[in-house]
Design an enzyme around this catalytic site. Structure first.
Site, mmCIF file in Angstrom:
data_model
loop_
_atom_site.group_PDB
_atom_site.id
_atom_site.type_symbol
_atom_site.label_atom_id
_atom_site.label_comp_id
_atom_site.label_asym_id
_atom_site.label_seq_id
_atom_site.Cartn_x
_atom_site.Cartn_y
_atom_site.Cartn_z
ATOM 1 N N GLU A 84 -5.400 -16.576 2.346
ATOM 2 C CA GLU A 84 -4.093 -16.264 1.762
ATOM 3 C C GLU A 84 -3.039 -16.132 2.853
ATOM 4 O O GLU A 84 -3.305 -15.574 3.912
ATOM 5 C CB GLU A 84 -4.155 -14.927 1.015
ATOM 6 N N CYS B 280 2.987 -13.623 6.809
ATOM 7 C CA CYS B 280 1.787 -12.787 6.848
ATOM 8 C C CYS B 280 0.571 -13.706 6.744
ATOM 9 O O CYS B 280 0.473 -14.500 5.806
ATOM 10 C CB CYS B 280 1.856 -11.818 5.664
ATOM 11 N N CYS C 1 -13.258 -9.478 3.922
ATOM 12 C CA CYS C 1 -13.190 -8.469 4.980
ATOM 13 C C CYS C 1 -14.367 -7.518 4.805
ATOM 14 O O CYS C 1 -14.724 -7.166 3.684
ATOM 15 C CB CYS C 1 -11.876 -7.696 4.895
ATOM 16 N N CYS D 98 -12.020 -1.023 2.845
ATOM 17 C CA CYS D 98 -11.045 0.039 2.555
ATOM 18 C C CYS D 98 -10.925 0.150 1.026
ATOM 19 O O CYS D 98 -10.821 -0.872 0.336
ATOM 20 C CB CYS D 98 -9.695 -0.293 3.176
ATOM 21 N N CYS E 213 -8.034 -1.564 -1.211
ATOM 22 C CA CYS E 213 -7.641 -2.934 -0.868
ATOM 23 C C CYS E 213 -8.459 -3.950 -1.659
ATOM 24 O O CYS E 213 -9.694 -3.882 -1.694
ATOM 25 C CB CYS E 213 -7.843 -3.142 0.630
ATOM 26 N N GLU F 281 -9.760 -8.161 9.077
ATOM 27 C CA GLU F 281 -9.444 -7.268 10.200
ATOM 28 C C GLU F 281 -9.396 -8.150 11.451
ATOM 29 O O GLU F 281 -10.440 -8.610 11.942
ATOM 30 C CB GLU F 281 -10.529 -6.184 10.308
ATOM 31 N N SER G 292 -2.329 -6.337 13.360
ATOM 32 C CA SER G 292 -2.499 -5.100 12.609
ATOM 33 C C SER G 292 -3.985 -4.776 12.557
ATOM 34 O O SER G 292 -4.800 -5.651 12.291
ATOM 35 C CB SER G 292 -1.957 -5.319 11.203
ATOM 36 N N LEU H 69 -3.244 3.676 9.562
ATOM 37 C CA LEU H 69 -3.937 4.978 9.571
ATOM 38 C C LEU H 69 -4.328 5.413 8.162
ATOM 39 O O LEU H 69 -5.459 5.776 7.905
ATOM 40 C CB LEU H 69 -3.053 6.052 10.214
ATOM 41 N N HIS H 70 -3.372 5.496 7.268
ATOM 42 C CA HIS H 70 -3.588 5.848 5.853
ATOM 43 C C HIS H 70 -4.041 7.287 5.611
ATOM 44 O O HIS H 70 -4.053 7.747 4.476
ATOM 45 C CB HIS H 70 -4.578 4.897 5.166
ATOM 46 N N CYS I 127 -2.252 -8.104 0.145
ATOM 47 C CA CYS I 127 -3.496 -8.600 0.715
ATOM 48 C C CYS I 127 -4.618 -8.743 -0.308
ATOM 49 O O CYS I 127 -5.011 -7.784 -0.955
ATOM 50 C CB CYS I 127 -3.887 -7.610 1.803
HETATM 51 S S1 SF4 Z 1 -7.011 -3.072 4.271
HETATM 52 FE FE1 SF4 Z 1 -7.323 -4.668 5.831
HETATM 53 S S2 SF4 Z 1 -9.104 -3.906 6.992
HETATM 54 FE FE2 SF4 Z 1 -9.100 -2.769 5.047
HETATM 55 S S3 SF4 Z 1 -10.442 -3.959 3.665
HETATM 56 FE FE3 SF4 Z 1 -8.305 -4.681 3.358
HETATM 57 S S4 SF4 Z 1 -8.132 -6.461 4.702
HETATM 58 FE FE4 SF4 Z 1 -9.902 -5.286 5.405
#
Ligand code: SF4
Length: 342
Positions: free
Chosen positions: A83, A96, A103, A107, A110, A159, A188, A212-213, A330
Site C-alpha cells: 500500500e 507514505c 507486519c 500492534c 493497527c 516496520e 518511522s 510511542l502510543h 496503514c
Molecule cells: S502500527 Fe506499524 S509496526 Fe505496528 S503492526 Fe502496524 S504496521 Fe506494524
C-alpha cells in the site's frame, strides 16, 4: 521489472544496446519516472516494448479529498500486497510508503498488525513506490499543491527497521540516484532500539519518527508487543543517541485511542518524554479498522489531551486524518479487501 535490477547491473538489461542506453534508462527510472515504458521517448520503440517496468500491478487506485489523496493497493507477481498513499497539501506533497507486506509487530490498533507478516519488501519494490507516485503526480497534477513529492514517510505497512537491509538500500537509491535530501525522508519505527542506533551511524541523516502510543511500559506492552523486548527506556535512550549523533530532531507519533491512552496521566508522561528528547509530538486520532472495536476519542477528550500536553510545555500537532472514505490508514484498504463484510 526494472526497479528490481540493482542500478549497477542495469547495463545487463540492455546488453545489445550502445553504452549510453544505460544512462538513458537510469534517467527514466530515477530522474524523471514515467508510468509506462512507451513514454521513454529517447529509447527505440522495440526496446520500449520489451522492457518490463513495475514490479507490481496496481490493483486498486482510490482518490479522495478532491483528488489530493490517492491510495494504491499494488500486487506483486508472488501475490503480496503493497500500500502507498499520496497526500497533497498547499506547501507539501507527502508520500507514505510500505516497507513490508504485512507486519510482524502486531500492534493491537493497527489493521496491518492484525494480519501478520507476509514478507520483507525488496529495495526495488520500495523505490518503485516512490517512482510510481512521482510519475503519477507528473501525469496528474494536484490542484493547489507542489508539483513534486516533497516528503517521503515510511509509515505504510511494515516496520521499516525490521527490514533494515532493504530499507537502507532503498534510501541509498533515493538519496543517490533520485537526488532526494535525507531530511525529506522520515523513517518511522515502533521502537526497534538497536536499529535506531544503527540508523544514527548511516552516512545520510534521515528524519526519525518514533511511535510511542503509551508513556509507561505496562500500557505500551499491551498496545505494542515489541515493548516487551525493547522497553520504553531503551527506545527513548536509543532515540536520544539518534538525536545527539545526527543533529536531527526526532518526532513522537501517538495514535490516540478512546479510553486507552487518552488520559491526562498519559499526557503528562508523554510530555516528560518529549521534553527529554526535545521532540515534536504528532497526535493521530485512531482511524478505526474493520477488525477491532477501538475508536478515536471525542473531540472534547482529544482537545483536553492536547491542552494538557501544551500546558506541560510540549510542542504538539493534531494530524489531520486524510482519506477516511478510502481507508487511507496503514493496512486498511487491504483489510477491507480481505474482510469486505466488516
Ligand atoms: S502500527 Fe506499524 S509496526 Fe505496528 S503492526 Fe502496524 S504496521 Fe506494524
Amino acid at each position: 521489472m526494472l526497479y528490481l535490477t540493482e542500478p549497477e547491473d542495469l547495463a545487463s538489461v540492455v546488453p545489445n544496446e550502445p553504452g549510453y542506453r544505460t544512462a538513458q534508462l537510469s534517467a527514466w527510472l530515477y530522474d524523471t519516472p514515467v508510468l509506462t515504458t512507451g513514454e521513454m521517448t529517447n529509447l527505440p520503440a522495440g526496446l520500449r516494448q520489451s522492457l518490463d517496468l513495475w514490479p507490481f500491478v496496481v490493483e486498486v487506485e482510490q482518490t479522495a479529498d478532491k483528488g489530493r489523496t490517492v491510495k494504491w493497493l499494488m500486487r506483486t507477481p508472488d501475490g503480496v500486497s503493497i500500500e502507498a498513499v499520496l497526500m497533497g497539501y498547499p506547501k507539501r506533497v507527502t508520500l507514505c510508503i510500505s516497507s513490508q507486506a504485512g507486519c510482524a509487530m502486531a500492534c493491537t490498533f493497527c489493521a496491518t498488525g492484525q494480519f501478520g507478516f507476509e514478507r520483507h519488501l525488496l529495495s526495488g519494490e520500495i523505490v518503485a513506490q516512490v517512482a510510481y507516485a512521482s510519475a503519477y503526480l507528473t501525469a496528474n497534477p494536484m490542484p493547489g499543491t507542489p508539483d513534486h513529492i516533497t516528503n517521503i514517510v515510511f509509515m505504510g505497512m511494515g516496520e521499516p527497521l525490521a527490514n533494515y537491509r532493504h530499507v537502507k538500500s532503498a534510501i541509498d537509491r533515493m538519496t543517490g540516484l533520485m537526488g532526494r535530501s535525507a531530511r525529506s525522508i522520515t523513517v518511522s519505527t515502533v521502537g526497534v532500539a538497536p536499529a535506531i542506533r544503527r540508523l544514527a551511524d548511516e552516512p545520510w541523516k534521515v528524519s526519525l519518527a518514533v511511535s510511542l502510543h503509551a508513556a509507561d511500559d505496562e500500557l505500551r506492552s499491551q498496545l505494542v508487543p515489541l515493548n516487551r523486548r525493547y522497553p520504553l527506556e531503551e527506545v527513548v535512550s536509543a532515540t536520544e543517541y539518534y538525536v545527539a549523533r545526527t543533529g536531527r530532531r526526532a518526532s513522537i507519533e501517538w495514535t490516540l485511542i478512546d479510553g486507552t491512552n487518552d488520559s491526562l496521566e498519559q499526557a503528562d508522561g508523554l510530555a516528560r518524554i518529549a521534553g527529554r528528547l526535545g521532540a515534536h509530538i504528532n497526535i493521530i486520532a485512531l482511524n478505526p479498522t474493520p477488525l477491532t472495536a477501538d475508536k478515536a476519542p471525542s473531540a472534547e477528550r482529544t482537545s483536553a489531551f492536547m491542552a494538557r500536553l501544551r500546558k506541560r510545555g510540549a510542542n504538539v500537532t493534531l494530524r489531520a486524518t486524510r482519506g477516511r472514505e478510502i481507508d487511507a490508514a496503514c493496512g486498511q484498504l487491504r483489510a477491507r479487501r480481505l474482510n469486505p463484510v466488516s
